[in-house]
Design a protein around this motif. Structure first.
Motif, mmCIF file in Angstrom:
data_model
loop_
_atom_site.group_PDB
_atom_site.id
_atom_site.type_symbol
_atom_site.label_atom_id
_atom_site.label_comp_id
_atom_site.label_asym_id
_atom_site.label_seq_id
_atom_site.Cartn_x
_atom_site.Cartn_y
_atom_site.Cartn_z
ATOM 1 N N VAL A 81 -2.253 10.046 6.638
ATOM 2 C CA VAL A 81 -2.327 9.100 7.904
ATOM 3 C C VAL A 81 -2.832 10.193 8.910
ATOM 4 O O VAL A 81 -2.677 11.538 8.946
ATOM 5 C CB VAL A 81 -0.903 8.806 8.462
ATOM 6 C CG1 VAL A 81 -0.376 7.523 7.260
ATOM 7 C CG2 VAL A 81 0.149 9.868 8.306
ATOM 8 N N VAL A 107 0.771 4.560 0.995
ATOM 9 C CA VAL A 107 0.126 5.299 2.114
ATOM 10 C C VAL A 107 0.442 6.750 1.810
ATOM 11 O O VAL A 107 1.628 7.204 1.680
ATOM 12 C CB VAL A 107 0.377 4.806 3.583
ATOM 13 C CG1 VAL A 107 -0.306 5.801 4.562
ATOM 14 C CG2 VAL A 107 -0.172 3.425 3.863
ATOM 15 N N THR A 108 -0.404 7.510 1.500
ATOM 16 C CA THR A 108 -0.138 9.022 1.358
ATOM 17 C C THR A 108 -0.808 10.131 2.496
ATOM 18 O O THR A 108 -0.295 11.087 2.567
ATOM 19 C CB THR A 108 -0.984 9.583 -0.161
ATOM 20 O OG1 THR A 108 -2.278 9.011 0.051
ATOM 21 C CG2 THR A 108 -0.266 8.854 -1.066
ATOM 22 N N VAL A 122 0.944 -1.335 -0.044
ATOM 23 C CA VAL A 122 0.019 0.039 -0.040
ATOM 24 C C VAL A 122 0.828 1.259 -0.085
ATOM 25 O O VAL A 122 1.860 1.305 0.899
ATOM 26 C CB VAL A 122 -0.923 0.183 1.381
ATOM 27 C CG1 VAL A 122 -1.722 1.115 1.466
ATOM 28 C CG2 VAL A 122 -1.780 -1.374 1.364
ATOM 29 N N LEU A 145 3.964 5.389 8.459
ATOM 30 C CA LEU A 145 3.386 4.447 7.591
ATOM 31 C C LEU A 145 3.351 4.941 6.208
ATOM 32 O O LEU A 145 3.135 4.498 5.199
ATOM 33 C CB LEU A 145 1.854 4.465 7.829
ATOM 34 C CG LEU A 145 1.529 3.687 9.206
ATOM 35 C CD1 LEU A 145 0.284 3.713 9.438
ATOM 36 C CD2 LEU A 145 2.196 2.304 9.285
ATOM 37 N N LYS A 146 3.711 6.236 6.086
ATOM 38 C CA LYS A 146 3.780 6.935 4.499
ATOM 39 C C LYS A 146 4.944 6.628 3.862
ATOM 40 O O LYS A 146 5.919 6.128 4.191
ATOM 41 C CB LYS A 146 3.883 8.471 4.548
ATOM 42 C CG LYS A 146 2.525 9.018 5.255
ATOM 43 C CD LYS A 146 2.586 10.668 5.665
ATOM 44 C CE LYS A 146 2.198 11.516 4.213
ATOM 45 N NZ LYS A 146 2.223 12.819 4.482
ATOM 46 N N SER A 147 4.373 6.352 2.621
ATOM 47 C CA SER A 147 5.382 5.836 1.656
ATOM 48 C C SER A 147 6.404 6.779 1.147
ATOM 49 O O SER A 147 6.213 7.963 1.434
ATOM 50 C CB SER A 147 4.754 5.373 0.214
ATOM 51 O OG SER A 147 4.036 4.096 0.642
#
Length: 94
Positions: free
Chosen positions: A85, A82-83, A80, A92-94
């Motif tokens: 949060v 993630v963009t 996923v 968690l963000k990419s």
């Protein structure tokens, strides 16, 4: 981020026999900094792990889970990007 969804392919009694080594494997995933959250599915048909890291390393680690090694569970790994949060979850963000 990766969602590691495992589904039991053998009865829960078979999973119970391997729960101790499986949980040692889970704890090691946390110690390596890869696992962020984990738990059982409800109803108990398997489990889910939220993970971060290098996909190849995560895939190799999943293959070493005693549940996978002994054919008790199969994994589905979803990546996923993630963009967005909630505050405090920027990891968690990419």
């Amino acid at each position: 981020m990766f969602i590691l969804a495992l589904t039991y392919v053998k009865p829960n009694e078979e999973a119970d026999k391997l729960m101790e080594p499986h949980m040692a494997w889970v704890k090691e995933g946390y110690a390596r900094g890869w696992f962020l959250a984990s738990g059982r599915k409800v109803p108990r048909t398997g489990g889910v792990v939220l993970a971060i890291g290098n996909r190849a390393e995560i895939e190799a680690y999943v293959a070493a889970d005693p549940f996978a090694v002994h054919g008790v569970a199969e994994y589905d790994i979803t990546e996923v990007a993630v963009t967005t949060v909630a505050a405090g979850l920027e990891l968690l963000k990419s």
